[in-house]
Design a protein around this motif. Structure first.
Motif, short mmCIF file in Angstrom:
data_model
loop_
_atom_site.label_atom_id
_atom_site.label_comp_id
_atom_site.label_asym_id
_atom_site.label_seq_id
_atom_site.Cartn_x
_atom_site.Cartn_y
_atom_site.Cartn_z
N TYR A 34 0.87 -1.25 0.04
CA TYR A 34 0.12 0.11 -0.04
C TYR A 34 0.87 1.37 -0.07
N SER B 269 -5.30 10.44 -3.55
CA SER B 269 -5.60 10.78 -4.95
C SER B 269 -7.20 10.12 -4.93
N HIS C 25 -7.13 6.46 -4.09
CA HIS C 25 -7.20 6.25 -2.78
C HIS C 25 -8.64 6.58 -2.10
N SER D 3 -3.25 8.10 -9.80
CA SER D 3 -2.79 7.54 -8.86
C SER D 3 -1.64 8.38 -7.73
N THR E 153 -3.48 1.44 -3.81
CA THR E 153 -4.43 2.54 -3.14
C THR E 153 -5.19 2.11 -2.00
#
Lengths: 275, 292
Positions: free
Chosen positions: A10, A15, A18, A59, A131
């Protein structure tokens, strides 16, 4: 031994990817995988490469991290490519080595299949592993599958097991380090000798680790009982997932992408991949 | 005064198997814990203090005797699962090993665990979790992962989990035993805050004399029996009794006791180093003036 493992790799971030609801991300990933397998010709692959690149940019995860994540599949990609190059029969002969013949179509096919594998890994890691925390993933999965609980599938129990497993991974790793040091202090040798000797050296680590894991499990069960845990029935959650507009927008966009790919397969034939 | 917990003639036996004989862990134990009080249960290993805790938390069933929680009988045939669940909502327990009682990989999720089990609405849980974390001074660690915290911090997270359920009574089963001195102090301060400020009834099971000395009342266990009870002052002013039970007394008490034996007129019920020093100074001065 100080190991700080980041399982699932992770990457911290804020973003849009996320922030997406884990349920949405799970659904999107499944659709995206299906779409990748529907893609048949150069145009669709070009489109999907573009969208996957867009995801990477969205991302905000560095290309180096992504390239690192592709390393484990290098062998599979290479293997598929070689099989395709050497055993694919087409019309345009490029190299004739008597035993093996390499055709232009074979090269072309190999390229697209490798591209598909790469896109598969990159896109799913964009949505899931990079994410989404493992905890959010478990949570999303529990809620997506919760209708199954009505027909007797122990969805809550499985997700509780996952949560506890995730919680105890660092604890047990730390413990392994302690036990290894304790055994080293008693003269154990883990680094020399052949495969069998080394495998045998693991036994004095595994057994104490198991014993302690069982003791922990017993303690934890008692502690959970003391905190009124009686299983999934009647339980509420502090953090309730709320799907936002962009969750729906993303699912719609990926579905639209799938439709586009199907249409392009039909109306833009040529340079088709066979697999 | 209302009693949160009342124990009458409690007996508990660990059944033997094969060549292992039965072990009587508790024998005719009786005591009461007043609402809002701070009681310490003191005893060395094998004195039956942890067995007592597990009986009070409904984790094990006694062979005979009665346990009342908030006036309700919790032992015998007629106790239903509902009653047990209800009792557990009132009496919480914090265990010895901080690692083995934390369920979730995020601090606030773990604190929420108990409330989630009670089926409270999400907004209420959120409020209680924030309050509980504030109360133990761990608010800024809410989104942290528990395995990166120190022992004392983990134990405070475990305490927050118990507080969030709004229990009337919290039992600490040697909750400081695995901590370093720093962690022990953090946890003791939290326990005292809970008792003095929040009015929670506290039962502290320990073998540290210094911790027991901070309680309102001390129950000393030995060989499954109650050896003596009283205020820390009363209990520690008879050091011989404790020494016979393989227990120590606080260092201050031991010093004052020896001075008293040597003929100095000092009080024994002092546990603070400064006060102890002042008491000795006072007694010495008094003696000097008498000699003159």
């Amino acid at each position: 031994m100080k190991m700080d493992i980041a399982f699932g790799q992770y990457c911290e971030g804020n973003s849009i990817l996320h922030r997406l609801d884990p349920r949405a991300k799970l659904i999107i990933s499944i659709i995206y995988i299906v779409v990748l397998f529907l893609a048949k010709n150069v145009f669709t692959f070009a489109l999907l490469t573009l969208t996957t690149m867009a995801l990477v940019i969205l991302s905000g995860i560095s290309l180096r991290v992504i390239a690192g994540g592709l390393k484990p599949i290098l062998f599979i990609a290479l293997f598929t490519a070689i099989i395709n190059i050497f055993f694919f029969t087409g019309d345009t002969l490029l190299v004739d080595l008597k035993i093996v013949k390499i055709y232009l179509e074979g090269l072309f096919n190999a390229g697209l299949i490798v591209l598909r594998i790469v896109l598969l890994i990159v896109s799913t890691s964009m949505f899931l592993t990079y994410t989404t925390t493992p905890l959010a993933l478990t949570d999303g999965m529990e809620r997506l599958l919760s209708p199954l609980a009505k027909i007797g599938v122990p969805v809550h129990d499985f997700s509780m097991m996952m949560t506890i497993a995730l919680r105890f991974i660092p604890t047990l790793i730390e413990e392994t380090g302690k036990i290894m040091n304790a055994q080293k202090a008693r003269g154990a040798d883990f680094t020399s000798g052949g495969l069998i000797k080394r495998a045998r050296a693991i036994i004095p680590i595994i057994i104490p680790l198991f014993v302690s894991a069982f003791r922990r499990a017993g303690d934890l069960a008692t502690a959970m009982e003391c905190r009124c845990y009686t299983g999934g029935a009647g339980r509420t959650r502090m953090n309730v997932l709320h799907a936002k507009w962009y969750d729906f927008a993303f699912v719609l966009a990926v579905t639209a992408l799938g439709a586009a790919v199907v249409l392009m397969n039909i109306y833009l034939p040529g340079y088709t991949v066979t697999m | 005064m209302e009693n949160t917990i009342e124990v009458k003639n409690l007996c508990f036996t660990y059944e033997g198997y094969g060549d292992v004989p039965d072990v009587e862990a508790l024998h005719d134990v009786s005591f009461t814990v007043e609402k809002g009080s701070f009681t310490a249960i003191l005893g060395h290993n094998g004195s039956g203090k942890s067995t007592l805790a597990s009986v009070l938390c409904m984790l094990s069933e006694p062979a005979s005797g009665e346990v009342y929680i908030n006036g309700k009988l919790m032992t015998g045939e007629d106790v239903t699962d509902e009653d047990v669940f209800d009792a557990r909502r009132r009496v919480g327990m914090v265990f010895q090993n901080p690692d083995n009682q934390i369920v979730a990989s995020v601090v606030e999720e773990d604190v929420a665990f108990g409330c989630e089990n009670l089926g409270l609405p999400p907004a209420e849980i959120r409020r209680r979790v924030d309050d509980a974390l504030e109360c133990v001074g761990m608010r800024k660690y809410a989104r942290h992962s528990p395995h990166k915290l120190s022992g004392g911090q983990k134990q405070r997270v475990a305490i927050a989990g118990v507080i969030a359920m709004k229990r009337d009574c919290i039992i600490f089963d040697e909750s400081t035993a695995m901590l370093d001195p720093m962690g022990r102090r953090e946890v003791m301060e939290t326990i005292e805050y809970l008792n003095k400020v929040e009015g929670v009834t506290v039962i502290l099971i320990t073998h540290y004399m210094e911790e027991a000395a901070r309680a309102d009342r001390v129950i000393v266990m030995n060989g499954g029996r109650v050896l003596t009870t009283g205020t820390p002052g009363e209990v520690f002013s008879e050091p011989e009794l404790l020494w016979d039970a393989d227990l120590d007394v606080p260092q201050t008490t031991e010093l004052l006791y020896r001075m008293k034996k040597a003929g100095l007129d000092v009080r024994l019920d002092i546990f603070d180093f400064e006060e102890c020093a002042a008491e000795i100074a006072r007694a010495v001065k008094k003696r000097q003036s008498e000699v003159k």
